[in-house]
Design an enzyme around this catalytic site. Sequence first.
Site, mmCIF file in Angstrom:
data_model
loop_
_atom_site.group_PDB
_atom_site.id
_atom_site.type_symbol
_atom_site.label_atom_id
_atom_site.label_comp_id
_atom_site.label_asym_id
_atom_site.label_seq_id
_atom_site.Cartn_x
_atom_site.Cartn_y
_atom_site.Cartn_z
ATOM 1 N N ASP A 7 50.684 -13.913 -43.354
ATOM 2 C CA ASP A 7 49.871 -13.223 -42.361
ATOM 3 C C ASP A 7 48.933 -14.262 -41.739
ATOM 4 O OD1 ASP A 7 48.388 -11.074 -41.075
ATOM 5 O OD2 ASP A 7 46.877 -11.418 -42.626
ATOM 6 N N ARG A 8 48.437 -13.979 -40.512
ATOM 7 C CA ARG A 8 47.533 -14.938 -39.858
ATOM 8 C C ARG A 8 46.055 -14.611 -40.080
ATOM 9 N NH1 ARG A 8 46.747 -15.136 -33.420
ATOM 10 N NH2 ARG A 8 45.007 -13.822 -34.060
ATOM 11 N N ASP A 9 45.663 -13.393 -39.667
ATOM 12 C CA ASP A 9 44.233 -13.072 -39.616
ATOM 13 C C ASP A 9 43.673 -12.680 -40.978
ATOM 14 O OD1 ASP A 9 44.179 -13.555 -36.861
ATOM 15 O OD2 ASP A 9 44.904 -11.535 -36.432
ATOM 16 N N GLY A 17 38.159 -10.203 -35.137
ATOM 17 C CA GLY A 17 38.568 -8.945 -34.511
ATOM 18 C C GLY A 17 39.220 -9.237 -33.171
ATOM 19 N N TYR A 18 40.522 -9.024 -33.084
ATOM 20 C CA TYR A 18 41.277 -9.236 -31.837
ATOM 21 C C TYR A 18 40.997 -10.625 -31.244
ATOM 22 C CZ TYR A 18 41.994 -4.258 -32.378
ATOM 23 O OH TYR A 18 42.321 -3.026 -32.885
ATOM 24 N N ASN A 50 50.643 -9.112 -36.891
ATOM 25 C CA ASN A 50 50.489 -7.944 -36.018
ATOM 26 C C ASN A 50 49.434 -8.267 -34.970
ATOM 27 O OD1 ASN A 50 52.244 -6.484 -37.653
ATOM 28 N ND2 ASN A 50 50.655 -5.221 -38.587
ATOM 29 N N HIS A 90 53.012 -4.829 -30.356
ATOM 30 C CA HIS A 90 52.893 -3.388 -30.117
ATOM 31 C C HIS A 90 51.628 -2.801 -30.720
ATOM 32 C CE1 HIS A 90 57.334 -4.335 -30.229
ATOM 33 N NE2 HIS A 90 57.158 -3.889 -29.001
ATOM 34 N N CYS A 96 57.581 0.784 -33.241
ATOM 35 C CA CYS A 96 58.418 -0.416 -33.241
ATOM 36 C C CYS A 96 58.866 -0.716 -34.660
ATOM 37 C CB CYS A 96 57.641 -1.600 -32.669
ATOM 38 S SG CYS A 96 56.351 -2.218 -33.773
ATOM 39 N N ARG A 99 56.037 -4.065 -36.470
ATOM 40 C CA ARG A 99 54.650 -4.027 -36.910
ATOM 41 C C ARG A 99 54.610 -3.824 -38.426
ATOM 42 N NH1 ARG A 99 49.329 -3.306 -35.505
ATOM 43 N NH2 ARG A 99 48.160 -1.873 -36.811
ATOM 44 N N LYS A 100 54.055 -4.815 -39.149
ATOM 45 C CA LYS A 100 53.956 -4.671 -40.599
ATOM 46 C C LYS A 100 53.242 -3.366 -40.934
ATOM 47 C CE LYS A 100 51.896 -8.670 -40.550
ATOM 48 N NZ LYS A 100 51.051 -9.831 -40.954
HETATM 49 MG MG LIG Z 1 45.392 -10.035 -41.944
HETATM 50 ZN ZN LIG Z 2 56.157 -4.330 -33.005
#
Ligand SMILES: [Mg+2]
Ligand SMILES: [Zn+2]
Length: 178
Positions: A7-9, A17-18, A50, A90, A96, A99-100
């Site tokens: 995961d990245r974030d 946040g975003y 995501n 998404h 979709c 999306r995890k």
């Molecule tokens: Mg994360």
């Molecule tokens: Zn997706």
Amino acid sequence: VDWLLLDRDDTILDDPGYLSDPEKVAFLPGAIEGLLAFHRAGWPLVVISNQSGLGRGLFTPADLDAVHRRFTDDLLAHGVTLSGLYFCPHAPGQSCLCRKPEPGLALQASQELGLALGQAVMVGDKDSDLEMGRRIGAAFVAQIAAKGQAPLACDGCFESLAELAQRLLGPGTSGLTA
Ligand SMILES: [Mg+2]
Ligand SMILES: [Zn+2]
């Protein structure tokens, strides 16, 4: 070959946040050190993220490209190369398959890179990450709790990617001086 699905974030990067501003790309403590240890040990590194900020219209694909250019440039400056970087654009509710905890991105990475899902180590900070790891039959599912989050059900909870590297690669392998 063993490989990392990350995961990245709030696993690699601090999550404000975003994230949409390359100037705000900031690595969590031990993240680069840990990734470098795995990279030097020959583990392919694949990031799956995501990014519902796209689907929600909070930032543009060009914003995300700029963030990812900064992200990969910073890694490269420390000697770390990613084998893949995949994201779901998404929003929740768009049904979709990427999306995890849906496994679409992991399946795509596995096919495109020729890496076996059963040899993946899935690393993330949220249950959606860990759940995806379980769904694909990952060899090991690890939580990064860099901000003191409560441990979730998984194979191991770690404060940092450096600590994960020490556990999976053995002691003395995660230093930047090797
Ligand atoms: Mg994360
Ligand atoms: Zn997706």
